[in-house]
Design a protein around this motif. Structure first.
Motif, mmCIF file in Angstrom:
data_model
loop_
_atom_site.group_PDB
_atom_site.id
_atom_site.type_symbol
_atom_site.label_atom_id
_atom_site.label_comp_id
_atom_site.label_asym_id
_atom_site.label_seq_id
_atom_site.Cartn_x
_atom_site.Cartn_y
_atom_site.Cartn_z
ATOM 1 N N GLY A 1 0.825 -1.196 0.000
ATOM 2 C CA GLY A 1 0.000 0.000 0.000
ATOM 3 C C GLY A 1 0.856 1.241 0.000
ATOM 4 N N VAL A 2 0.454 2.216 0.776
ATOM 5 C CA VAL A 2 1.162 3.489 0.841
ATOM 6 C C VAL A 2 1.273 3.911 2.302
ATOM 7 C CG1 VAL A 2 -0.985 4.809 0.540
ATOM 8 C CG2 VAL A 2 1.211 5.888 -0.003
ATOM 9 N N ALA A 3 2.342 4.600 2.618
ATOM 10 C CA ALA A 3 2.518 5.167 3.950
ATOM 11 C C ALA A 3 2.157 6.649 3.893
ATOM 12 C CB ALA A 3 3.952 4.997 4.422
ATOM 13 N N VAL A 4 1.219 7.061 4.721
ATOM 14 C CA VAL A 4 0.828 8.473 4.814
ATOM 15 C C VAL A 4 1.524 9.056 6.036
ATOM 16 C CG1 VAL A 4 -1.071 10.100 5.058
ATOM 17 C CG2 VAL A 4 -1.402 7.992 3.736
ATOM 18 N N HIS A 5 2.410 10.004 5.801
ATOM 19 C CA HIS A 5 3.198 10.618 6.876
ATOM 20 C C HIS A 5 2.642 12.002 7.187
ATOM 21 C CE1 HIS A 5 6.908 8.063 5.522
ATOM 22 N NE2 HIS A 5 6.002 7.348 6.159
ATOM 23 N N ILE A 6 2.178 12.192 8.400
ATOM 24 C CA ILE A 6 1.634 13.478 8.831
ATOM 25 C C ILE A 6 2.615 14.056 9.843
ATOM 26 C CG2 ILE A 6 -0.352 14.646 9.849
ATOM 27 C CD1 ILE A 6 -2.024 12.160 9.065
ATOM 28 N N ASN A 7 3.267 15.147 9.473
ATOM 29 C CA ASN A 7 4.393 15.648 10.249
ATOM 30 C C ASN A 7 4.086 16.970 10.943
ATOM 31 O OD1 ASN A 7 6.060 13.459 9.506
ATOM 32 N ND2 ASN A 7 6.482 14.429 7.538
ATOM 33 N N PRO B 1 3.178 17.683 5.418
ATOM 34 C CA PRO B 1 3.800 18.503 6.470
ATOM 35 C C PRO B 1 2.788 19.463 7.082
ATOM 36 C CG PRO B 1 4.335 19.394 4.322
ATOM 37 C CD PRO B 1 3.519 18.151 4.066
ATOM 38 N N ALA B 2 3.128 19.983 8.256
ATOM 39 C CA ALA B 2 2.301 21.035 8.857
ATOM 40 C C ALA B 2 2.331 22.256 7.948
ATOM 41 C CB ALA B 2 2.829 21.378 10.241
ATOM 42 N N THR B 3 1.196 22.896 7.796
ATOM 43 C CA THR B 3 1.094 23.995 6.841
ATOM 44 C C THR B 3 2.015 25.157 7.198
ATOM 45 O OG1 THR B 3 -1.205 23.371 6.421
ATOM 46 C CG2 THR B 3 -0.534 25.578 5.717
ATOM 47 N N VAL C 1 -0.260 4.751 8.539
ATOM 48 C CA VAL C 1 -0.262 6.170 8.876
ATOM 49 C C VAL C 1 0.746 6.385 9.999
ATOM 50 C CG1 VAL C 1 -1.612 8.128 9.742
ATOM 51 C CG2 VAL C 1 -2.685 6.433 8.236
ATOM 52 N N ALA C 2 1.630 7.352 9.804
ATOM 53 C CA ALA C 2 2.586 7.729 10.849
ATOM 54 C C ALA C 2 2.383 9.210 11.145
ATOM 55 C CB ALA C 2 4.016 7.455 10.404
ATOM 56 N N PHE C 3 2.118 9.513 12.402
ATOM 57 C CA PHE C 3 1.753 10.882 12.793
ATOM 58 C C PHE C 3 2.709 11.420 13.852
ATOM 59 C CE2 PHE C 3 -0.342 13.510 16.032
ATOM 60 C CZ PHE C 3 -0.701 14.612 15.265
ATOM 61 N N THR C 4 3.050 12.695 13.710
ATOM 62 C CA THR C 4 3.776 13.419 14.753
ATOM 63 C C THR C 4 3.034 14.717 15.028
ATOM 64 O OG1 THR C 4 5.922 12.522 14.082
ATOM 65 C CG2 THR C 4 5.944 14.524 15.403
ATOM 66 N N GLY C 5 2.708 14.970 16.291
ATOM 67 C CA GLY C 5 1.991 16.193 16.619
ATOM 68 C C GLY C 5 1.348 16.105 17.989
#
Length: 676
Positions: free
Chosen positions: A151-157, A184-186, A230-234
């Motif tokens: 699949g795909v990895a969605v990285h939310i940074n 990335p964060a806006t 999904v990998a999230f940082t925040g």
């Protein structure tokens, strides 16, 4: 100043900001410098592009191919990094902050590239542990293998590290063979966009391996399935919203979270004023409070000091903080720049006020501080703020409120158990540090606090010259933490790659497992009708090529000569009565290393040839004693092959020594470097 349009890269096309675009302001001046976002992105097309184009292209590559690709990309970025530095000033960061972000991200990619070449096979299947014999006769085996998610990895940074935050997730993902969509964060996405443009322009990534969302994800998460991640940082609040997405839960989509946490540093009871540890502690805390203006997920938020040293630490730390020049980050004299935005400034001041209800501010006045080279009213500047909580056992806000800026609270502890209790009141953190020169203190900290923290960082006079710092996640070590820190993991060397792979138990005959893993399994077909394997090049050797030696009798004279020549006169080799009294030996026996030496003499082909060097052996076991008069012989099989450079590769040989009764007496893996 020209308005910068921060674009997304979706399904192979750059897409300009559109409906839903947000303005981005400079952290230094408050002026709008960019806009990003487009509600019209076709998220299903992006996912399809990753699934159908990027994934297959990456999975065709071996781990070594992907590792070489990562290295090439990292070196390309290194040549372009000045552009990223220049862009990053408007995030409020100083040059030293940029280096943490940009150089740190590039360095992380290089580490994963190196580990991919050294610790993973030049193959498409990763073998997780040795094979397990499941049948009595050795014809049914099992082992664990890992293959890339399809699949795909969605990285939310997060906003604080627009380059490192992307690359530290991207490196293990691509090494695993999985394409990524980076969001990335806006607030700082213009730096990430520039980095993505560089990577795509390099031509080093396969088509579909990397996409970028500048702005919101829309409903992308609603279209993911069990092969995606999904990998999230925040923030913990955002993480909770994401992890409870019904689609992610229903379809068991992998979700990893690295959240804000109340990281702490403890001054050991042995580290009193005048010791190297005391001075080190003050410097570490000052650095962690002010680097990136305190906007680090690993920054020290709580400072724990023995009650006898509270005043000394407050005095010393205040003195160091007073030397922190605040101002325009483009000035060489500036040591701390601005927060990322006016909104972040408001949030930090609000959180500091909550902390102030339980603690006294002993340094830093947000209404009275100097900013050099910039207007502190227009920019997002705040001073370092140090609070003192005199009664931390009863306090709540100092243990659950994070002001994501240069804000920290010092608190006393009575004894080591109290310090551990205070550490754990944060209910989970990414890192806790302990500055001590006492090994017993360190051990008690691990026993009492390790379960609450993803990383424990110990430093003292011995390690301080080389230590990388409390707040520096390293690609070799796990980054993440339990509880409030999110319960997830990133980095950690090859562990980080495994997050984007599926571990599967495979079972079958030795030949089947050999074919799957490209590693010979005992009992698989042996090839014995060829020339001596040491006369054959790396490329000519096949898995399972096997050499059977003649036999050699081990004499008592051999044992005594070896003993006197090497100095190894251990009683089991020299004293028959003492050896018989030992439950492991029937009497005097041959040295294990004598057997290895004789084994080499039995299988080595002495003439110059493709074998360039013997580089060691692994997994040595001595399985039965050999007495004078016994004979030994050797079976040597090609187990595994790994290219190392343009001139030679590593051959791993499975070596078994047997006696005159065909009983195994020793077994090991021999490593040689063979010319192609």
């Amino acid at each position: 100043m020209n308005m910068r349009n921060v674009e997304s890269f979706a399904a192979g096309q750059w897409v300009s900001p559109g409906a839903g675009a947000r303005n981005i302001a400079s952290a230094i001046t408050g002026d709008v410098i960019a806009q990003a976002g487009n509600d019209g992105l076709d998220v299903q097309a992006m996912l399809g592009y990753a699934h159908d184009v990027g994934g297959p292209a990456l999975r065709k590559m071996t781990f070594h191919d992907r590792a070489r690709m990562l290295k090439a990309v990292a070196l390309y970025l290194r040549e372009q990094r000045q552009t990223l530095y220049d862009l990053s000033y408007d995030t409020g960061a100083t040059l030293s902050d940029h280096k943490i972000d940009v150089d740190g991200g590039i360095g992380t990619m290089l580490v994963f590239a190196s580990k991919g070449r050294r610790e993973m096979p030049d193959a498409q299947v990763y073998l997780d542990g040795p094979p397990e014999q499941l049948g009595r006769e050795g014809q049914f085996w099992g082992r664990h293998v890992c293959t890339p998610l399809q699949g795909v990895a969605v990285h939310i940074n997060a906003f604080n590290f627009p380059v490192w935050g992307m690359l530290e997730k991207l490196a293990p993902t691509l090494l695993a063979g999985v394409p990524a969509i980076v969001k990335p964060a806006t607030a700082t996405c213009y730096v990430t966009e520039a980095c993505v443009r560089m990577m795509l322009a390099s031509g080093l990534l396969p088509e579909g391996a990397l996409q970028l969302v500048s702005g919101g994800l829309g409903d992308m998460l609603d279209h993911l399935d069990c092969q995606d991640a999904v990998a999230f940082t925040g923030s913990a609040q955002t993480a909770l919203k994401l992890r409870t997405n019904p689609v992610l839960m229903e379809r068991s989509v992998r979700f990893a979270s690295e959240q804000d946490s109340l990281n702490a540093s403890v001054l050991g009871p042995d580290a009193v004023p005048g010791t190297p540890e005391f001075d080190l502690f003050v410097k570490e805390v000052q650095r962690e409070m002010t680097a990136k203006a305190g906007q680090k997920c690993t920054a020290i938020r709580r400072i724990m000091v023995h009650e006898a040293q509270i005043d000394a630490v407050i005095s010393a730390l205040s003195e160091h903080l007073a030397k922190t020049a605040i101002g325009d980050p483009r000035l060489e004299t500036t040591r701390m720049g601005a927060l990322v935005s006016a909104g972040q400034k408001r949030d930090v001041l609000e959180k500091a006020a909550l902390i102030g209800a339980e603690a006294e501010r002993v340094f830093g006045d947000p209404d009275n501080f100097e900013v050099v080279g910039a207007d502190k009213e227009k920019g997002a500047f705040v001073p370092p703020m140090l609070f003192h909580c005199a009664a931390p056992d009863e306090a709540e806000r100092v243990h659950d409120t994070e002001a994501f800026g240069p804000v920290s609270t010092i608190m006393p502890y009575r004894d080591l158990n109290n310090a551990i209790d205070l550490l754990n009141k944060g209910k989970g953190s990414l890192v806790a540090s302990v500055i001590t020169n006492d090994g017993d203190v360190a051990r008690e900290m691990v026993l009492g606090a390790a379960a609450f923290h993803g990383r424990l960082y110990f430093n003292n006079r011995t390690s301080m010259a080389e230590a990388t710092g409390h707040g520096s996640p390293l690609p070799h070590m796990v980054h993440g933490g339990p509880g409030r820190a999110g319960g997830g993991e990133e980095l950690g060397g090859i562990r980080g790659v495994m997050h984007y792979m599926q571990r599967t138990a495979v079972q079958g005959s030795p030949d089947i497992l050999t074919a799957i893993g490209k590693q010979w399994v005992p009992g698989a077909t042996e090839i014995t009708d060829r020339a001596h394997p040491f006369t054959r090049t790396f490329n000519d050797l096949d898995l399972g090529e096997t050499f059977y030696s003649g036999s050699r009798v081990v004499t008592l004279d051999d044992i005594e000569t070896f003993a006197h020549f090497t100095g190894d006169t251990f009683y089991a080799h020299m004293d028959d009565a003492a050896a018989k009294a030992n439950p492991f030996f029937p009497g005097r026996v041959a040295h294990g290393y004598l057997l290895l030496s004789f084994a080499a003499g039995l299988f080595v082909q002495p003439d110059p040839g493709p074998v360039l060097a013997n580089t060691g052996l692994d997994n040595l076991r001595f399985m039965a004693p050999v007495e004078a008069g016994d004979s030994i012989k050797v079976r040597l099989s090609v187990k595994h092959k790994t290219p190392r450079n343009e001139e030679y590769g590593e051959v791993r040989w499975h070596v078994t020594l047997t006696n005159q009764n065909d009983e195994a007496v020793a077994e090991y893996e021999l490593l040689t470097m063979n010319a192609y």
